[in-house]
Enzyme design. Structure first.
Site, PDB file in Angstrom:
ATOM      1  N   GLU A  46      71.422  20.476   9.642  1.00  0.00           N
ATOM      2  CA  GLU A  46      72.949  20.266  10.233  1.00  0.00           C
ATOM      3  C   GLU A  46      73.703  21.050   9.180  1.00  0.00           C
ATOM      4  OE1 GLU A  46      70.949  17.878  10.589  1.00  0.00           O
ATOM      5  OE2 GLU A  46      71.264  16.845  12.164  1.00  0.00           O
ATOM      6  N   HIS A 105      73.572   5.187  12.875  1.00  0.00           N
ATOM      7  CA  HIS A 105      74.728   5.652  14.361  1.00  0.00           C
ATOM      8  C   HIS A 105      75.366   5.532  14.854  1.00  0.00           C
ATOM      9  CE1 HIS A 105      70.732   7.968  14.525  1.00  0.00           C
ATOM     10  NE2 HIS A 105      71.025   8.635  15.398  1.00  0.00           N
TER      11      HIS A 105
HETATM   12  C1  LIG Z   1      69.351  14.736  10.890  1.00  0.00           C
HETATM   13  C2  LIG Z   1      69.274  14.373  12.324  1.00  0.00           C
HETATM   14  N1  LIG Z   1      69.843  15.584  13.417  1.00  0.00           N
HETATM   15  C3  LIG Z   1      69.467  15.031  14.267  1.00  0.00           C
HETATM   16  C4  LIG Z   1      69.264  13.686  14.635  1.00  0.00           C
HETATM   17  C5  LIG Z   1      69.877  13.491  16.759  1.00  0.00           C
HETATM   18  N2  LIG Z   1      67.801  13.154  16.265  1.00  0.00           N
HETATM   19  C6  LIG Z   1      67.517  12.298  16.819  1.00  0.00           C
HETATM   20  S1  LIG Z   1      65.736  12.425  17.576  1.00  0.00           S
HETATM   21  C7  LIG Z   1      65.896  13.815  16.918  1.00  0.00           C
HETATM   22  C8  LIG Z   1      65.111  14.848  17.356  1.00  0.00           C
HETATM   23  C9  LIG Z   1      63.403  14.305  16.706  1.00  0.00           C
HETATM   24  O1  LIG Z   1      62.275  15.457  16.624  1.00  0.00           O
HETATM   25  P1  LIG Z   1      61.673  15.278  16.066  1.00  0.00           P
HETATM   26  O2  LIG Z   1      61.482  15.358  14.560  1.00  0.00           O
HETATM   27  O3  LIG Z   1      60.309  16.084  16.727  1.00  0.00           O
HETATM   28  O4  LIG Z   1      60.892  13.791  16.395  1.00  0.00           O
HETATM   29  P2  LIG Z   1      60.562  13.150  17.598  1.00  0.00           P
HETATM   30  O5  LIG Z   1      61.159  12.121  18.349  1.00  0.00           O
HETATM   31  O6  LIG Z   1      59.456  13.823  17.947  1.00  0.00           O
HETATM   32  O7  LIG Z   1      59.148  11.970  17.605  1.00  0.00           O
HETATM   33  C10 LIG Z   1      66.936  14.241  17.092  1.00  0.00           C
HETATM   34  C11 LIG Z   1      67.421  15.650  16.793  1.00  0.00           C
HETATM   35  C12 LIG Z   1      69.466  12.398  13.859  1.00  0.00           C
HETATM   36  N3  LIG Z   1      68.947  11.509  13.923  1.00  0.00           N
HETATM   37  N4  LIG Z   1      69.047  12.845  12.620  1.00  0.00           N
END
Ligand SMILES: Cc1ncc(C[n+]2csc(CCOP(=O)(O)OP(=O)(O)O)c2C)c(N)n1
Ligand SMILES: Cc1ncc(C[n+]2csc(CCOP(=O)(O)OP(=O)(O)O)c2C)c(N)n1
Ligand SMILES: [Mg+2]
Ligand SMILES: [Mg+2]
Lengths: 320, 326, 326, 320
Positions: C60, C129
């Site tokens: 971000e 959230h």
């Molecule tokens: C700082 C932030 N940006 C965006 C999000 C929204 N978000 C929640 S889960 C996610 C994907 C995360 O992917 P990954 O790190 O690969 O973990 P996975 O869900 O695959 O276990 C996003 C973008 C968030 N929670 N925090």
């Protein structure tokens, strides 16, 4: 510790418990018992269990919203976990945290986290405590492939490296961050390649093989306890479920999911136990029956648990 | 009583508390060999060693996050944010993690840590090094916010901050480090949530915070020359806020001004003015007035910077208007 | 007039503006193939291609910073922050860079960009959230802040936001995406800084923002049953704020309540209440009352979450108290 | 473009102007004409000039509070620069920005920045504009060694790499971040090692050799203009002055400073011009005299410039 025969069966049992637990969560979500967002780790049980078996109960851990499996593998009482998901008073966080915030200091769990990357520096702090107190505890932090592009990850990796902290950075590379393929979001072949930027030891492991996961984690834990500093582990894994309940999965093909499902550790690991470690089908069936019984009890406990006390809503903002 | 500087008062508090509690660990940029860019931690590295006075990379999110983790595991970290403006790179760890961790865990963990930082204009440091962001910190539940205005308050409140079991944000004013004031030799602490009447008066209440306390005191001098008796009251902590004392003062004088160095719009003066306007509604002879920084990023030029914040003259003028003496 | 959802109203504004101005570029996580987690950008990738609907890493600070750079060089970027709570990881780029760049440059550059984000509780998303952080954004000079409450307002205000030459933060409410309402087929925009009387009344003014507009309207219904005529007024933009309309309404009714979903303490309700208390001082029969979220991180449990924010009943009760009808 | 003989002399002239300009700033600071913090780049002129000679006027640039030299090398009017430092209306930012915020869109300067690392993603955005508009412009972002530990740096590097952006990440490794040695703050031998984590091309260069700096920058600029993506340049350099005016320098030895001073580009580069490129002592003296005359004019202009209009204090927050 090297894995004994009994450990292997216990590992399978925990994996199965996680799977059934999460499937039950999905049911509860669909029936309206669970609110909010739910991010199952279905398909990723082998990383949770393989890694946590290499840890002591008093080691520190942070994880993410997808951390139910890791929390259970680390020792969180599944009844408390389920009650938390249902928002009940008997939940590990009294219902105040929910799915994305399981916390239990008794097992070293310093929180799942709903902010991508945020748990990583927190685990670094726990490792600093261990180093200062010379307790030989280690910290582990679980995060996804997408988290490696977050600033907090970077800063934490660097601090751990320069201070030789007893910490394991455990990246579950399940190929997607939400709906985005990680291959489009980094310009390296493996995420483990990132560790070189910090002068940190790194390894990539098959995250669908719980024994392999155990072995690399154990080696990293030994190094950390021995004062040899941090390790970055990249476990190649895959979620057999969507990012969250409700994910329509337009970003991946059914064929890709099926390809991984063939290697689903919940079905392949028991085969391995029978074929390579001399367990019987009956052993597996017995474990399965145990898990089913446990799960029934877990669900019953959660469903029958009282709601949080409304009068306590403003408590716990501050410690006295 | 001996007089020492604000800076020395802070350093004494740090030393005394670090001697008392080995779990207190300082973290920050250039706090060791250099003793901090404002010299508050001067000599502490020699005294306590590099493990307790830990110099960090330029990774505010990283080391404040690490402080959260240390606090959750039994340490009592104190992170120094060199300028408050850098809170913005560490915002998640401050506002989403430190502040919320205890509540989200249902009381299972505590996060005893202090963030010491330095704020305000007056040094020509321009828009990214002169902010007073107390509003942001006080708005988010889970943080206690301290804004000392004298060496005495600084020492006593910092000790209280360090002994608190929660995240406490401690704001120093960059122009105040060399301010001298009486500080007793004996040990003392100052409780949070207790406002201090810095000057008693009867005609108008001036609530002022941090650097603005001195502006308000200067204004009170000017006002006494024209026969207006101003009461200057310093909340000392923004959260917890000593609402009863503020309301009582407004009831007594029936006129009130709130002065703060942060941006006025949607700022702390709004909160304080509105709780006073509510609590003293039937006693007030005039609306509660607010004076904060102008609604602009802090300009660099010495010809402009000081005009953006309340001055003794502007506060006195406002008070005169309220008292019908213009 | 046709009725469409809040979400569709936003999408229409995006499509119409992107058709008009090729410099508009969307940036964000999962906004392409998936169409955004709240589906606002559904179909836009197909329509405008990956260069104009740019999927970003989970960075971000990185992509909002990139938006600042794009805006300074002739593009009109629109960054989507999936949840407002993530503003904390990008705080520096929003508050120290985007907001201040023009002023620091002495007007040499402009930063025309929009941050669209989504806020509020009600979905069981817990403390990290569910925040409503409008206070933080409105406090910092250099940002315009938009808080639409209906599909009509959403479309008209988003178009205005996109045509503005400055950083604009546009807050959607996560519970409102499926809300339907009339939206004309013809092109229209809504100017910033113009409050909208959502329901006229004579006995008490209820100023409400975003989701709270609907709560206030519900409260007004309850109040009409007991013979109290409530005026519901929606500022629509927090900055610029239509102070005259708010003050006029308070003068007319002589009683006012300000309702917002953000944390009450040191929140936007304080600003609005204090400008009304000041501007309508001699007309008010009672103190201006404030109702915001409880001073706690948003709890997860459905048994707790909704209790932390104002409800139709609690707003109505407050109004009854003010009107002496309890 | 390859460097012509005249370019070399011009490079020296710019370097000398920067040195004298900054020395004058220090004087003005001590006499109270300049307020706030002042971070001279004395000793680092060769990086500023070597890099900027490889750029076009319409290329984009961000830098830091230590960016006076880069701004001047890129084409900022030194009179406007000095007036800005004195807080005058005729300053490039009308006195509203000051030492840490020089901005001039006419030369592509998108701002110095007072927040470590913050200019890096901003430059990424400018590179995105260039790529979208197919203008063949490039962006360059200057930052210090300490900035590589900031999250924004990491996120920006990754974005540039995955999108093949036309950008040069120019790290001036002057061995210290404020008073902290960078060697204690990273666990790699060279900061250029960080680039591998992003799959980005990288090079380390002697930052005291303006020609070498020019050459690596030119190569990076050519790659960027040719659509071949970003480059990370680490220039080894040193500040011969403290971090800021007032820095007592307890963190480094006099001997270390003296060692570097022997290689001071302001004295070694003219020698090289004479010894290797056939310039005469008279050429150097002529340039020196020109710079001195220019500088007198710059100072006079700044000192005689009016203060900003107090009535305009609230202008420029928003564009109309
Ligand atoms: C700082 C932030 N940006 C965006 C999000 C929204 N978000 C929640 S889960 C996610 C994907 C995360 O992917 P990954 O790190 O690969 O973990 P996975 O869900 O695959 O276990 C996003 C973008 C968030 N929670 N925090
Ligand atoms: C985010 C942030 N943290 C801390 C600072 C305070 N600070 C200003 S300059 C500096 C050192 C930067 O070192 P480096 O990146 O090596 O650049 P140099 O000053 O050596 O050119 C620090 C820590 C800041 N301005 N921004
Ligand atoms: Mg993933
Ligand atoms: Mg440096």
């Amino acid at each position: 510790m090297t894995l004994e025969r009994d450990d292997l069966l216990q590992m399978f049992k925990t994996m199965l418990l996680i799977r059934h637990f999460e499937e039950q969560c999905v049911e509860f979500y669909k029936s309206g018992e669970i609110h909010g967002s739910l991010h199952p780790c279905i398909g990723q049980e082998a990383t949770a269990v393989g890694a946590c078996v290499a840890l002591r109960r008093d080691d520190y851990m942070t994880c993410t919203y997808r951390g139910h499996g890791q929390a259970l593998a680390k020792g969180l009482d599944p009844k408390q976990a389920m009650a938390e998901l249902l928002g009940r008073k008997t939940g590990c966080n009294q219902g105040k945290g929910g799915s994305m915030h399981f916390t239990d200091p008794d097992i070293g769990l310093l929180g799942e986290n709903a902010i991508v990357g945020a748990g990583v520096p927190i685990a670094v702090g726990a490792a600093m405590t261990a180093q200062l107190d010379k307790t030989d505890r280690v910290a582990i932090t679980f995060f996804g492939d997408g988290a490696v592009n977050q600033g907090a990850f970077h800063e934490a990796m660097n601090m751990a490296a320069i201070w030789d902290l007893p910490i394991i950075f455990f990246c579950e590379n399940n190929l997607y961050s939400e709906m985005t393929p990680i291959k489009d979001m980094v310009n390296v072949a493996q995420l483990a390649d990132r560790a070189a930027a910090y002068g940190m030891q790194a390894v990539t492991v098959d995250g669908y093989d719980p024994i392999a996961v155990y072995e690399v984690t154990k080696a990293a834990v030994d190094r950390a306890r021995g004062g040899e500093g941090p390790t970055f582990i990249e476990a190649m894994t895959y979620r057999l479920f969507g990012h969250m309940v409700g994910d329509a999965e337009p970003y991946r093909t059914k064929a890709e999911v099926e390809e991984w499902r063939k290697r689903d550790p919940i079905t392949t690991f028991p085969k391995q136990l029978i074929d390579k470690f001399g367990f019987t089908k009956a052993d597996i069936e017995a474990v399965t029956a145990e898990v089913e019984a446990e799960l029934a009890e877990i669900s019953r406990f959660a469903l029958e648990s009282p709601w949080p006390d409304v009068s306590k809503i403003a408590e716990d903002v501050f410690a006295a | 009583m001996r007089e020492i500087t604000f800076s020395k008062a802070l350093r004494e508090a740090l030393i005394e508390e670090m001697e008392r509690d080995p779990n207190i660990i300082l973290l920050g940029e250039d706090i060791g060999v250099y003793g901090g860019v404002f010299k508050v931690t001067d000599g502490l590295l020699d005294r306590f060693g590099p493990e307790r006075v830990r110099e960090t990379p330029i990774s505010e999110a990283g080391f404040i996050g690490a402080a959260v983790g240390m606090a959750m595991t039994g340490k009592h970290p104190m992170a120094e944010l060199m300028f408050m403006d850098f809170a913005w790179v560490a915002g998640d760890q401050i506002f989403n993690q430190a502040a919320k961790m205890r509540y989200m865990s249902g009381g299972r963990v505590k996060v005893p840590m202090v963030i010491r930082t330095q704020q305000g204009g007056g040094r020509g440091n321009a828009a990214q090094h002169s902010q007073s962001l107390e509003t942001v910190f006080t708005h988010i539940p889970g943080l206690k916010v301290v804004v000392p205005s004298t060496p005495y308050d600084a020492k006593g409140l910092l000790k209280t901050a360090i002994r608190d079991e929660n995240p406490v944000v401690f704001f120093e004013d960059k122009m105040m480090y060399n301010l001298e004031g009486p500080v007793p030799d004996e040990e003392y602490t100052i409780p949070f949530g207790v406002a201090d009447i810095k000057r008693a008066g009867t005609d108008v209440t001036i609530v002022a915070t941090s650097s603005m306390v001195h502006v308000a005191l200067g204004a009170a001098d000017l006002l006494s020359e024209v026969g207006i008796s101003a009461e200057v009251i310093d909340p000392r902590t923004m959260y917890p806020l000593d609402t009863p004392s503020l309301v009582d003062s407004a009831k007594k004088t029936s006129r009130a001004i709130v002065v703060d160095e942060g941006y006025e719009r949607y700022g702390v003066t709004a909160e304080i003015a509105s709780v006073m306007a509510d609590g003293a509604f039937y006693y007030l002879d005039a609306p509660v007035k607010r004076m904060g920084a102008m609604d602009v990023p802090v300009p660099f030029s010495p010809a402009l910077e000081d005009l953006t914040v309340p001055t003794e003259a502007s506060v006195a003028d406002m008070a005169k208007t309220l008292c019908g003496k213009v």
